[in-house]
Design a protein around this motif. Sequence first.
Motif, PDB file in Angstrom:
ATOM      1  N   GLY A  69      76.004 -73.592 -20.417  1.00 35.48           N
ATOM      2  CA  GLY A  69      77.109 -73.986 -21.290  1.00 35.48           C
ATOM      3  C   GLY A  69      76.895 -75.361 -21.890  1.00 35.48           C
ATOM      4  N   GLU A  70      76.419 -76.318 -21.089  1.00 37.49           N
ATOM      5  CA  GLU A  70      76.188 -77.673 -21.597  1.00 37.49           C
ATOM      6  C   GLU A  70      75.007 -77.711 -22.553  1.00 37.49           C
ATOM      7  N   ALA A  71      73.960 -76.958 -22.242  1.00 36.51           N
ATOM      8  CA  ALA A  71      72.792 -76.911 -23.119  1.00 36.51           C
ATOM      9  C   ALA A  71      73.163 -76.307 -24.465  1.00 36.51           C
ATOM     10  N   ALA A  72      73.933 -75.239 -24.432  1.00 37.46           N
ATOM     11  CA  ALA A  72      74.352 -74.588 -25.677  1.00 37.46           C
ATOM     12  C   ALA A  72      75.260 -75.494 -26.491  1.00 37.46           C
ATOM     13  N   GLU A  73      76.151 -76.219 -25.815  1.00 36.24           N
ATOM     14  CA  GLU A  73      77.064 -77.119 -26.517  1.00 36.24           C
ATOM     15  C   GLU A  73      76.289 -78.205 -27.259  1.00 36.24           C
ATOM     16  N   ALA A  74      75.251 -78.757 -26.618  1.00 36.79           N
ATOM     17  CA  ALA A  74      74.441 -79.788 -27.265  1.00 36.79           C
ATOM     18  C   ALA A  74      73.719 -79.230 -28.486  1.00 36.79           C
ATOM     19  N   ALA A  75      73.203 -78.001 -28.371  1.00 31.54           N
ATOM     20  CA  ALA A  75      72.491 -77.388 -29.488  1.00 31.54           C
ATOM     21  C   ALA A  75      73.438 -77.084 -30.650  1.00 31.54           C
ATOM     22  N   PHE A  76      74.604 -76.537 -30.345  1.00 26.34           N
ATOM     23  CA  PHE A  76      75.567 -76.209 -31.404  1.00 26.34           C
ATOM     24  C   PHE A  76      76.115 -77.466 -32.079  1.00 26.34           C
ATOM     25  N   ALA A  77      76.150 -78.582 -31.356  1.00 27.25           N
ATOM     26  CA  ALA A  77      76.608 -79.836 -31.963  1.00 27.25           C
ATOM     27  C   ALA A  77      75.646 -80.293 -33.056  1.00 27.25           C
ATOM     28  N   LEU A  78      74.373 -79.917 -32.929  1.00 22.69           N
ATOM     29  CA  LEU A  78      73.371 -80.282 -33.929  1.00 22.69           C
ATOM     30  C   LEU A  78      73.238 -79.229 -35.017  1.00 22.69           C
ATOM     31  N   ASP A  79      73.537 -77.979 -34.668  1.00 19.47           N
ATOM     32  CA  ASP A  79      73.423 -76.884 -35.636  1.00 19.47           C
ATOM     33  C   ASP A  79      74.421 -75.800 -35.250  1.00 19.47           C
ATOM     34  N   ALA A  80      75.470 -75.689 -36.046  1.00 17.77           N
ATOM     35  CA  ALA A  80      76.522 -74.720 -35.739  1.00 17.77           C
ATOM     36  C   ALA A  80      76.002 -73.283 -35.781  1.00 17.77           C
ATOM     37  N   ASN A  81      74.862 -73.070 -36.440  1.00 20.48           N
ATOM     38  CA  ASN A  81      74.289 -71.727 -36.556  1.00 20.48           C
ATOM     39  C   ASN A  81      73.128 -71.508 -35.579  1.00 20.48           C
ATOM     40  N   PHE A  82      73.030 -72.340 -34.569  1.00 23.69           N
ATOM     41  CA  PHE A  82      71.953 -72.219 -33.580  1.00 23.69           C
ATOM     42  C   PHE A  82      71.957 -70.815 -32.979  1.00 23.69           C
TER      43      PHE A  82
END
Length: 257
Positions: free
Chosen positions: A222-235
């Motif tokens: 969950g934390e890893a995904a949150e960091a990625a989505f913060a940089l790219d909403a379409n990750f």
Amino acid sequence: MLHELQSGFMAAVLTGSQTELTSVTPKIREGKLNTAQRVAIYRRNVQSTLRGALGDIFPTTRWMLGDDKFLNVGDQFILHAPSTSGDLNQFGRSFPEFLSAMQPSAAADMAALDWAWHEAFHAAEQAALDLSRLGAVPAEQHAALVFQLHPSARLIGSAYPLLELWQAHQNSEEAPLEISKILPADHHFLAVHRDDANVTLTPLSAPQFHFLKICAEHQPLGEAAEAAFALDANFALQAFLIQTVQQNIVIDFNEPS
């Protein structure tokens, strides 16, 4: 007494210091060669061995710096951080930091990449992840899963185009531009990892890099995904996770207790 003799002898061998040599001279029996000559033989052998180890472990860095400069910097490093292990594969761990402290540059970052490749090559084997295990975990528990990277996996971030420089070294014997002319221009990210016997360099986007970095820190999905989505909403989380499993970068996960 013995410890003092050994310490003094090692210092004389590593530094060539006349002061250190003088301290051990009275304790070493003279032969056909005097003490200075005998210590010099050890010094040449040790220096040659450590120089060779650095050159083998950091071939791309050596190519970038050129032989003369690499040997000069290498000799300084040998004095600064002499080998403390009989395993030469362990020698050079702090060489990237040593270069960076002298002058942050593309060569210092390349040294980090060379060391990552070296560690990946010698890392332990690990079985691949069976994706069916992940499919058996209820969806509501996915965010709490903690993914494990392959023991060979290393993550490299740099302001320099390390992958392009690495590939240029593999494909050419010609030296690159002067290091001072290779300027930081952007953020570049790589995963260094081994699949079977082959070490691979995989370019990553910023979201992918930070996703894996957080996984490597043993934080939940969950934390890893949150960091990625913060940089790219379409990750593309699912697609990237499957890709890393297929590449043998992600090899296991811990289910929530």
